[in-house]
Design an enzyme around this catalytic site. Structure first.
Site, PDB file in Angstrom:
ATOM      1  N   ASP A  76      86.882  55.720  65.019  1.00  0.00           N
ATOM      2  CA  ASP A  76      87.401  57.067  64.817  1.00  0.00           C
ATOM      3  C   ASP A  76      87.844  57.273  63.382  1.00  0.00           C
ATOM      4  O   ASP A  76      88.348  58.333  63.032  1.00  0.00           O
ATOM      5  CB  ASP A  76      88.530  57.366  65.810  1.00  0.00           C
ATOM      6  CG  ASP A  76      87.953  57.539  67.207  1.00  0.00           C
ATOM      7  OD1 ASP A  76      86.930  58.243  67.324  1.00  0.00           O
ATOM      8  OD2 ASP A  76      88.486  56.942  68.156  1.00  0.00           O
TER       9      ASP A  76
ATOM     10  N   ASP B 181      40.979  57.058  93.894  1.00  0.00           N
ATOM     11  CA  ASP B 181      40.825  56.862  92.447  1.00  0.00           C
ATOM     12  C   ASP B 181      39.439  57.329  92.007  1.00  0.00           C
ATOM     13  O   ASP B 181      38.766  58.097  92.704  1.00  0.00           O
ATOM     14  CB  ASP B 181      41.108  55.377  92.103  1.00  0.00           C
ATOM     15  CG  ASP B 181      41.642  55.194  90.696  1.00  0.00           C
ATOM     16  OD1 ASP B 181      40.833  55.213  89.754  1.00  0.00           O
ATOM     17  OD2 ASP B 181      42.867  55.034  90.525  1.00  0.00           O
TER      18      ASP B 181
ATOM     19  N   ARG C 127      33.462  53.965  76.334  1.00  0.00           N
ATOM     20  CA  ARG C 127      33.328  53.924  77.805  1.00  0.00           C
ATOM     21  C   ARG C 127      32.375  55.030  78.268  1.00  0.00           C
ATOM     22  O   ARG C 127      32.629  55.719  79.236  1.00  0.00           O
ATOM     23  CB  ARG C 127      34.693  54.057  78.491  1.00  0.00           C
ATOM     24  CG  ARG C 127      34.754  53.369  79.852  1.00  0.00           C
ATOM     25  CD  ARG C 127      35.856  53.904  80.752  1.00  0.00           C
ATOM     26  NE  ARG C 127      35.963  53.108  81.968  1.00  0.00           N
ATOM     27  CZ  ARG C 127      36.507  53.532  83.098  1.00  0.00           C
ATOM     28  NH1 ARG C 127      37.008  54.724  83.199  1.00  0.00           N
ATOM     29  NH2 ARG C 127      36.564  52.747  84.155  1.00  0.00           N
TER      30      ARG C 127
ATOM     31  N   LYS D 225      46.961  61.297  89.706  1.00  0.00           N
ATOM     32  CA  LYS D 225      46.928  60.269  88.658  1.00  0.00           C
ATOM     33  C   LYS D 225      46.110  60.843  87.500  1.00  0.00           C
ATOM     34  O   LYS D 225      44.907  61.079  87.648  1.00  0.00           O
ATOM     35  CB  LYS D 225      46.290  58.984  89.208  1.00  0.00           C
ATOM     36  CG  LYS D 225      46.202  57.844  88.190  1.00  0.00           C
ATOM     37  CD  LYS D 225      45.694  56.581  88.885  1.00  0.00           C
ATOM     38  CE  LYS D 225      45.347  55.467  87.934  1.00  0.00           C
ATOM     39  NZ  LYS D 225      44.718  54.324  88.615  1.00  0.00           N
TER      40      LYS D 225
ATOM     41  N   ASP E 209      44.501  60.247  84.149  1.00  0.00           N
ATOM     42  CA  ASP E 209      44.062  59.096  83.354  1.00  0.00           C
ATOM     43  C   ASP E 209      43.523  59.569  82.009  1.00  0.00           C
ATOM     44  O   ASP E 209      43.223  60.761  81.807  1.00  0.00           O
ATOM     45  CB  ASP E 209      42.975  58.341  84.143  1.00  0.00           C
ATOM     46  CG  ASP E 209      42.891  56.866  83.781  1.00  0.00           C
ATOM     47  OD1 ASP E 209      43.414  56.479  82.722  1.00  0.00           O
ATOM     48  OD2 ASP E 209      42.287  56.110  84.558  1.00  0.00           O
TER      49      ASP E 209
ATOM     50  N   ASN F 143      40.925  57.494  79.277  1.00  0.00           N
ATOM     51  CA  ASN F 143      40.355  56.159  79.131  1.00  0.00           C
ATOM     52  C   ASN F 143      39.712  55.825  77.804  1.00  0.00           C
ATOM     53  O   ASN F 143      38.909  54.906  77.725  1.00  0.00           O
ATOM     54  CB  ASN F 143      39.339  55.914  80.251  1.00  0.00           C
ATOM     55  CG  ASN F 143      40.014  55.359  81.494  1.00  0.00           C
ATOM     56  OD1 ASN F 143      40.771  54.406  81.402  1.00  0.00           O
ATOM     57  ND2 ASN F 143      39.767  55.962  82.633  1.00  0.00           N
TER      58      ASN F 143
ATOM     59  N   ASP G 296      46.334  47.805  83.795  1.00  0.00           N
ATOM     60  CA  ASP G 296      45.290  47.482  84.781  1.00  0.00           C
ATOM     61  C   ASP G 296      45.399  46.035  85.226  1.00  0.00           C
ATOM     62  O   ASP G 296      44.741  45.621  86.182  1.00  0.00           O
ATOM     63  CB  ASP G 296      43.903  47.730  84.189  1.00  0.00           C
ATOM     64  CG  ASP G 296      43.549  49.207  84.200  1.00  0.00           C
ATOM     65  OD1 ASP G 296      44.227  49.983  84.894  1.00  0.00           O
ATOM     66  OD2 ASP G 296      42.595  49.590  83.500  1.00  0.00           O
TER      67      ASP G 296
HETATM   68  C1  GLA Z   1      41.547  53.200  84.252  1.00  0.00           C
HETATM   69  C2  GLA Z   1      42.797  53.081  85.084  1.00  0.00           C
HETATM   70  C3  GLA Z   1      42.483  52.375  86.387  1.00  0.00           C
HETATM   71  C4  GLA Z   1      41.414  53.130  87.130  1.00  0.00           C
HETATM   72  C5  GLA Z   1      40.184  53.280  86.248  1.00  0.00           C
HETATM   73  C6  GLA Z   1      39.158  54.189  86.888  1.00  0.00           C
HETATM   74  O1  GLA Z   1      41.124  51.961  83.774  1.00  0.00           O
HETATM   75  O2  GLA Z   1      43.796  52.403  84.383  1.00  0.00           O
HETATM   76  O3  GLA Z   1      43.652  52.269  87.167  1.00  0.00           O
HETATM   77  O4  GLA Z   1      41.918  54.383  87.497  1.00  0.00           O
HETATM   78  O5  GLA Z   1      40.521  53.837  84.975  1.00  0.00           O
HETATM   79  O6  GLA Z   1      38.052  54.358  86.101  1.00  0.00           O
END
Ligand code: GLA
Length: 718
Positions: free
Chosen positions: A40, A352, A429, A462, A464, A466, A534
């Site tokens: 303080d 997924d 990818r 979810k 994502d 990538n 992953d």
């Molecule tokens: C990423 C995600 C996985 C799965 C794959 C699907 O790698 O981290 O959990 O969803 O994509 O292609």
């Protein structure tokens, strides 16, 4: 509490245990005085001007500006229309406001009055530049946030070529720098090194934070351990290109972070302003553990929003189809998995990747968010109905920022992908990235997402992402504005996620990026949980989740129980070890449960029930990292703030018969319930003081990777 002296020249930000002080010197420059244990003392003690010839280089600057004698690495780089890159920013005014500031279009910690306060300090440069420094104080969590609004107050355009979110000059040199680094499947491994003279930095030019470095880091004294020593932690509330740097010079250490200056150039027309992302700071003199616990509380209580902010609210135990099916499934296979999941105590079935038009591997179809009727004859809504009929909720995977060259979307709108005119576009990818800086592109994806989410009761999404960004060029912006694309892209992601949670307030959103490549405070403003990695192998998860936990609380970490040998590492581990890792996060399953017998499913059902019984404790409890992972094992505990209950987890080589002192244990007796398997438990009574002083005796186990889970409850009569 914020103290702003009547003279307006001294400022102190007080949290429960810390104080941050600044003062304006005789030349009108704002200097940093102190960030450490709460004090303080309000006396203004400006650092001595040791050498009048080079003082800017030695003085602790609250907002270092380039070009005028501070020769430490510049982060702030305003370029005026005449080519000048310099700023002489002098104090103009300050204001204290109740409640913590928010940032338009950007994620930020939030706190209303009286939990949060704001200090706004305005600095001006006579050539036509104003910097408004924003400080947020969330006292209970020992959190101080910083951001800045840069305004062009001149009459010609100004280009920002670099702008930090915060900069902190510390007077000492002997500090360690701890960063979280890694790769796909090995995210956020802590690396700690002593600072040496010069600049040390981590960051990203990938458009997203990526797997390589996390946008959170800390400085600590060399003696800092889990329980003692000083730490200055910083987490950026941002999900794009970033830089965190620490520079050791003869003046001490300058710690700074913000948007990565590479490929950043933001043009401000007269009158326009730019708001930086926020940086969140915690000082702790009780080691890494003390620092982490402040971030955890702040993230849980002042960053996460929506209904899942209530940690006592049940979160569904989910089964995710990825490791069970990858791209190879039809409706019957999914329903068989769902039936087995129901018998295992699962609440939510997540479909997924692989469900949309023609998507049989990762080479096609991203952008075409309608069901592949060859796999799902009744469409997503038909499958959802059947899953619901089994007594399970339904969730689905999408990757809204991605577009496959082989997709209907690309054939219709090839210009929607980020691409540099005249150059080949790089697939990563097998996919490109949509130009999310463009309103029309986001609108196109929004139409598809809402059609999907309106088609049936989807309870979980979810999201994502990538790949990293490349070919970063927007067809919608002129040449001079290409330096804005990376940041506008991130603002576009935030915009779409905000629209999503506004329209679907009950949706549980889980962010993901090729595992955990976008695990940051920015994304946690939109989704209460993020897929951590992953890599679901128990041994790997010890390190990944330990590193993640330095800043982010267990309730945010997507964690699933999976099969052995593990699909990434090939390792085999005991069910208890895999359960320990999965139960220390959001908990779910990611394996082919149809291969499990009725007895095995019944056992999993007991674990699912264990999570539902203790999930509120796991999500809201205080994390104690008892033995850091050493490649062979680890131990940790999650305890109720009042020490009335806790769960102790131990995995691997620590299960050698040692005792584990439990710093949270209180006086009285604890009933201990040790889970051998889902159903089998053994019980005993432990004395609280003995637990604290001598520890909880761990068994000596000799399997591949053993695990141990013990629930402790303080006796009501103790
Ligand atoms: C990423 C995600 C996985 C799965 C794959 C699907 O790698 O981290 O959990 O969803 O994509 O292609």
């Amino acid at each position: 509490m914020i103290v702003c002296e009547p003279s307006g020249h001294f400022f102190a930000l007080h949290t429960a245990h810390t104080t941050y002080q600044m003062a304006v010197d005789e030349q009108g420059h704002l200097l940093h005085l102190y960030y450490g244990p709460r004090t303080d003392a309000s006396a203004v003690v400006l650092p001595p001007h040791k050498d009048p010839g080079c003082w800017p280089n030695l003085l602790p600057q609250e907002w270092p500006a380039p070009g005028l004698g501070d020769h430490r690495a510049p982060f702030f780089e305003p370029e005026f229309a005449d080519g000048t890159i310099a700023a002489d920013l002098c104090f103009e005014s300050a204001e204290v406001r109740p409640g913590k500031y928010s940032l338009p279009g950007l994620p930020a910690f939030w706190a209303q009055d009286p939990q949060g306060e704001t200090l706004s300090i305005t600095l001006t440069d006579a050539a036509g530049l104003t910097v408004q420094l924003l400080y947020g104080v969330i006292a209970d969590c020992d959190l101080i946030t910083r951001a800045a609004v840069i305004q062009n107050t001149g009459s010609a355009p100004l280009t920002l070529r670099g702008v930090p979110s915060f900069s902190l000059d510390l007077p000492r040199k002997d500090l360690d720098f701890l960063t979280l680094d890694g790769d796909w499947a090995y995210e956020r491994t802590p690396h700690r090194t002593p600072l040496r003279p010069g600049v040390q930095s981590v960051g990203s030019v990938c458009g997203i934070p990526n797997h390589f470095h996390n946008p959170a880091a800390l400085l600590c004294t060399p003696d800092a351990t889990e329980t003692s020593g000083e730490c200055w932690g910083m987490a950026l509330v941002y999900s794009g290109n970033f830089r965190i740097q620490a520079e050791q010079s003869n003046a001490g250490v300058r710690f700074a972070a913000g948007i990565e200056p590479y490929h950043f150039a933001w043009i401000l027309a007269p009158g326009e302003s730019f708001t930086t992302p926020e940086a969140a700071l915690v000082y702790s003199n009780s080691g890494l553990g003390g620092m982490s616990r402040c971030f955890h509380t702040a993230i849980r209580e002042h960053l996460i929003r929506g209904k899942y902010r209530d940690m006592s609210l049940k979160r569904p135990v989910l089964i995710n189809s990825w490791e069970a099916c990858y791209f190879t499934f039809d409706e019957e296979k999914l329903l068989a998995l769902a039936r087995a999941a129901k018998q295992s105590g699962v609440d939510l079935f997540v479909l997924d990747d692989g469900w949309f038009k023609g998507r049989n591997d990762d080479t096609t179809s991203l952008g075409d968010w309608a069901a592949d009727t060859a796999k799902l004859p009744g469409g997503v809504d038909g499958l959802c109905r059947k899953i619901n009929d089994l007594g399970l909720d339904f969730g689905i995977w999408v990757e809204p920022e991605a577009i496959s060259p082989d997709s209907e979307l690309f054939r219709a709108h090839s210009d929607w992908a980020l691409q540099i005119p005249g150059r080949a576009t790089l697939p990563i990818r097998h996919q490109y990235t949509l130009d999310f800086s463009r309103d029309d592109v986001r609108e196109g994806i929004w139409q598809q997402l809402t059609a999907l989410l309106d088609s049936c009761p989807i309870r979980y999404l979810k999201w994502d992402m990538n790949r990293s960004l490349a070919n970063v060029y927007s067809a919608a912006l002129p040449a001079a504005r290409q330096g804005e694309v990376y940041h506008r892209y991130v603002l576009g992601v935030y915009d779409l996620q905000q629209r999503l949670i506004d329209r679907y307030p009950d949706l549980l959103l889980e962010n993901c990026a090729g595992g955990g490549a976008r695990f940051d405070c920015g994304m946690l403003y939109y989704s209460p949980q993020i897929w951590t990695s992953d890599n679901t192998d128990a041994l790997s998860r010890l390190t990944i989740q330990y590193g993640t936990s330095l800043f982010y609380p267990p309730c945010t970490m997507g964690a699933h129980y999976s099969a052995v040998p593990n699909h990434v590492t090939g390792h085999v581990s005991d069910p208890q070890a895999r359960m320990a890792a999965a139960l220390s996060g959001t908990f779910g399953y990611e394996l082919d449960l149809t291969a499990y017998s009725q007895d095995q499913r019944a056992e999993l059902r007991e674990w699912s029930a264990f999570y539902q019984e203790h999930g509120a404790l796991i999500r809201s409890g205080t994390l104690y990292r008892l033995c850091p992972p050493d490649g062979f094992g680890s131990a940790w505990a999650i305890a109720a703030p009042d020490s009335s209950q806790a769960i102790v987890f131990a995995v691997g080589a620590v299960l050698d018969g040692r005792s584990l002192p439990l710093p949270f244990a209180a006086q009285g007796c604890y009933e201990a319930e040790i889970r051998q398997t889902g159903a089998e438990t053994s019980r005993c009574v432990q004395d609280g003081e003995a637990l604290r002083a001598h520890g909880l005796p761990l068994p000596n186990l000799h399997s591949t990777l053993p695990g141990y889970i013990c629930y402790l409850k303080r006796s009501s009569h103790s």
